[in-house]
Design a protein around this motif. Structure first.
Motif, mmCIF file in Angstrom:
data_model
loop_
_atom_site.group_PDB
_atom_site.id
_atom_site.type_symbol
_atom_site.label_atom_id
_atom_site.label_comp_id
_atom_site.label_asym_id
_atom_site.label_seq_id
_atom_site.Cartn_x
_atom_site.Cartn_y
_atom_site.Cartn_z
ATOM 1 N N LEU A 193 0.992 -1.560 -0.027
ATOM 2 C CA LEU A 193 0.044 -0.286 0.006
ATOM 3 C C LEU A 193 0.924 1.510 -0.333
ATOM 4 N N ASN A 194 2.044 1.501 0.463
ATOM 5 C CA ASN A 194 2.874 2.134 0.193
ATOM 6 C C ASN A 194 3.036 2.549 -0.438
ATOM 7 N N THR A 195 3.667 1.112 -1.319
ATOM 8 C CA THR A 195 4.400 1.818 -2.294
ATOM 9 C C THR A 195 3.316 1.971 -3.908
ATOM 10 N N ILE A 196 2.131 1.168 -3.307
ATOM 11 C CA ILE A 196 1.355 2.005 -4.533
ATOM 12 C C ILE A 196 1.068 3.463 -4.478
ATOM 13 N N SER A 197 1.291 3.615 -2.746
ATOM 14 C CA SER A 197 1.016 5.404 -2.288
ATOM 15 C C SER A 197 2.092 6.204 -3.087
ATOM 16 N N CYS A 198 3.492 5.370 -3.221
ATOM 17 C CA CYS A 198 4.481 6.565 -2.974
ATOM 18 C C CYS A 198 4.284 6.134 -4.781
ATOM 19 N N TYR A 199 4.083 5.465 -5.910
ATOM 20 C CA TYR A 199 4.171 6.012 -7.260
ATOM 21 C C TYR A 199 3.198 6.608 -7.676
ATOM 22 N N SER A 200 1.814 6.097 -7.002
ATOM 23 C CA SER A 200 0.764 7.329 -7.007
ATOM 24 C C SER A 200 1.070 8.637 -7.245
ATOM 25 N N GLN A 201 1.666 8.937 -5.883
ATOM 26 C CA GLN A 201 2.240 10.335 -5.930
ATOM 27 C C GLN A 201 3.151 11.297 -7.027
ATOM 28 N N GLY A 202 4.219 9.766 -6.938
ATOM 29 C CA GLY A 202 5.063 10.475 -7.925
ATOM 30 C C GLY A 202 4.735 11.088 -9.173
ATOM 31 N N LEU A 203 3.669 9.620 -9.657
ATOM 32 C CA LEU A 203 3.241 9.916 -10.791
ATOM 33 C C LEU A 203 2.906 11.592 -10.689
ATOM 34 N N LEU A 204 1.634 11.713 -9.917
ATOM 35 C CA LEU A 204 0.677 12.863 -10.281
ATOM 36 C C LEU A 204 1.770 13.773 -10.297
ATOM 37 N N MET A 205 2.697 13.793 -9.512
ATOM 38 C CA MET A 205 3.629 15.146 -9.007
ATOM 39 C C MET A 205 4.013 15.394 -10.858
ATOM 40 N N ARG A 206 4.914 13.928 -10.985
ATOM 41 C CA ARG A 206 5.747 14.153 -12.388
ATOM 42 C C ARG A 206 5.289 14.688 -13.848
ATOM 43 N N LEU A 207 3.369 14.435 -13.867
ATOM 44 C CA LEU A 207 2.791 14.853 -14.593
ATOM 45 C C LEU A 207 2.105 16.129 -14.185
ATOM 46 N N GLU A 208 2.156 16.679 -13.640
ATOM 47 C CA GLU A 208 2.111 18.220 -13.452
ATOM 48 C C GLU A 208 3.431 19.070 -13.664
ATOM 49 N N LYS A 209 4.234 17.636 -13.971
ATOM 50 C CA LYS A 209 5.527 19.364 -14.235
ATOM 51 C C LYS A 209 5.056 19.126 -15.765
ATOM 52 N N GLY A 210 4.795 18.902 -16.217
ATOM 53 C CA GLY A 210 4.455 18.428 -17.902
ATOM 54 C C GLY A 210 4.617 16.815 -18.929
ATOM 55 N N PRO A 211 4.323 16.371 -20.356
ATOM 56 C CA PRO A 211 3.785 15.281 -20.426
ATOM 57 C C PRO A 211 4.873 14.274 -20.236
ATOM 58 N N MET A 212 4.622 13.451 -20.045
ATOM 59 C CA MET A 212 5.412 12.085 -19.894
ATOM 60 C C MET A 212 5.709 10.893 -21.296
ATOM 61 N N GLU A 213 6.397 10.504 -21.556
ATOM 62 C CA GLU A 213 6.619 8.958 -22.186
ATOM 63 C C GLU A 213 6.097 8.075 -21.620
ATOM 64 N N GLN A 214 5.103 7.878 -22.881
ATOM 65 C CA GLN A 214 4.357 6.560 -22.440
ATOM 66 C C GLN A 214 5.297 5.497 -21.631
ATOM 67 N N GLY A 215 5.858 5.130 -21.881
ATOM 68 C CA GLY A 215 7.373 4.047 -21.910
ATOM 69 C C GLY A 215 6.864 4.209 -20.177
ATOM 70 N N GLN A 216 7.213 5.403 -19.902
ATOM 71 C CA GLN A 216 7.086 5.989 -18.446
ATOM 72 C C GLN A 216 6.521 5.885 -17.783
ATOM 73 N N ILE A 217 5.177 5.645 -18.464
ATOM 74 C CA ILE A 217 3.819 5.806 -17.306
ATOM 75 C C ILE A 217 3.347 4.725 -17.353
ATOM 76 N N SER A 218 3.484 3.695 -18.979
ATOM 77 C CA SER A 218 3.282 2.069 -18.335
ATOM 78 C C SER A 218 4.365 1.289 -17.323
ATOM 79 N N ASP A 219 5.450 2.007 -16.870
ATOM 80 C CA ASP A 219 6.392 1.293 -16.085
ATOM 81 C C ASP A 219 5.508 1.683 -14.715
ATOM 82 N N ILE A 220 4.967 2.754 -14.389
ATOM 83 C CA ILE A 220 4.680 2.752 -13.141
ATOM 84 C C ILE A 220 3.672 2.877 -12.918
ATOM 85 N N VAL A 221 2.507 2.535 -13.734
ATOM 86 C CA VAL A 221 1.452 1.480 -13.840
ATOM 87 C C VAL A 221 1.451 0.382 -13.404
#
Length: 283
Positions: A75-103
């Motif tokens: 659950l902590n890992t899921i929370s960290c990945y989710s928050q990291g993904l949101l923070m990264r998306l706020e900075k701008g577009p991400m590559e499809q591969g990076q999003i796929s790896d996190i998801v």
């Protein structure tokens, strides 16, 4: 002669009637007894099944705190990945591969959490289901889960053996090790340089696997040792003693035996002996 023969025949007929009557009475009584026995047997089975279910539910209730530690990691890992993904998306577009790896990582941890819940549900429903299990791998997993918990304040040293296969319910084995580690850790609260040693060894002569959990806590009195061996009794202020009952029952389900041996200087050694699964060991 005719009168005597008639009297004899009458007696035989009368005896036959009485005998038939008695047989019918006895048959009816036996049928009623069998019906009552069948009824009592069904009632006994229902009571036994209910008691078994209540007992398992009591164990599941007791181990909820242990399971919460195991769930905390995914659950902590899921929370960290989710928050990291949101923070990264706020900075701008991400590559499809990076999003796929996190998801993918989030999905993988979600499956892990779901598997933990499934194990608890299956245990509550079906009880113990022993299967061939490699002891060292299961103990390593339980030790890692324990070390990740916030309650761990001791140094835990694990010394594995060569591959050691036994027949046990993997979920019960994990609970067994977690309970022993938690009990040892709680006994070391006021101990400097608190240390827990977990060892696995194989006795080839007796075809047995030996698991020991030793702590360097305070020296135990004879009265305390008796309470520990009894089960459902505890030296802890808010304890129930259920933890050691879980351990004892899990060992019994795996056809093993458990000994509580006080060290000469200090602490307690818990020794558990399991029969070696020779078929898996050869494979």
């Amino acid at each position: 002669f005719i009168i005597l023969f008639g009297a004899f025949l009458t007696g035989v007929i009368l005896y036959s009637c009485i005998a038939n009557r008695l047989i019918k009475i006895r048959t009816r009584q036996l049928s009623q007894s069998l019906l009552r026995l069948s009824k009592y047997k069904k009632e006994f089975e229902l009571v036994r099944r209910d008691n078994e279910i209540y007992h398992r539910m009591g164990i599941v209730s007791h181990i909820s705190s242990l399971i919460s530690h195991e769930l905390r990691q995914p659950l902590n890992t899921i929370s960290c990945y989710s928050q990291g993904l949101l923070m990264r998306l706020e900075k701008g577009p991400m590559e499809q591969g990076q999003i796929s790896d996190i998801v993918y990582q989030i999905h993988k941890k979600t499956q892990g959490a779901d598997e933990i819940i499934k194990k608890v549900r299956d245990f509550a429903k079906f009880g113990s289901r022993p299967v061939a299990t490699e002891l060292n791998q299961s103990i390593r997993k339980a030790v890692d889960v324990f070390l990740l918990s916030s309650q761990c304040s001791s140094v835990v040293e694990f010394k594995p053996s060569d591959a050691a296969w036994i027949k046990i319910d993997p979920f019960e084995l994990e609970l067994l090790v977690l309970n022993l580690l938690r009990n040892a850790n709680e006994a070391l609260v006021k101990t400097a340089n608190a240390r827990i040693e977990v060892n696995v060894s194989i006795n080839k002569e007796t075809s047995e696997v030996i698991l020991t959990v030793k702590d360097n806590g305070p020296k135990l009195s004879e009265e305390t040792l008796i309470k520990i061996k009894r089960g459902f009794e505890t030296t802890k202020k808010n304890g129930t003693g259920m933890g050691l009952v879980i351990v004892s029952e899990s060992v019994s389900n795996a056809r093993g035996k458990i000994d509580f041996i006080p060290s000469k200087d200090r602490g307690l050694l818990v020794k558990i002996t399991f029969p070696l699964d020779r078929h898996e060991q050869k494979n």
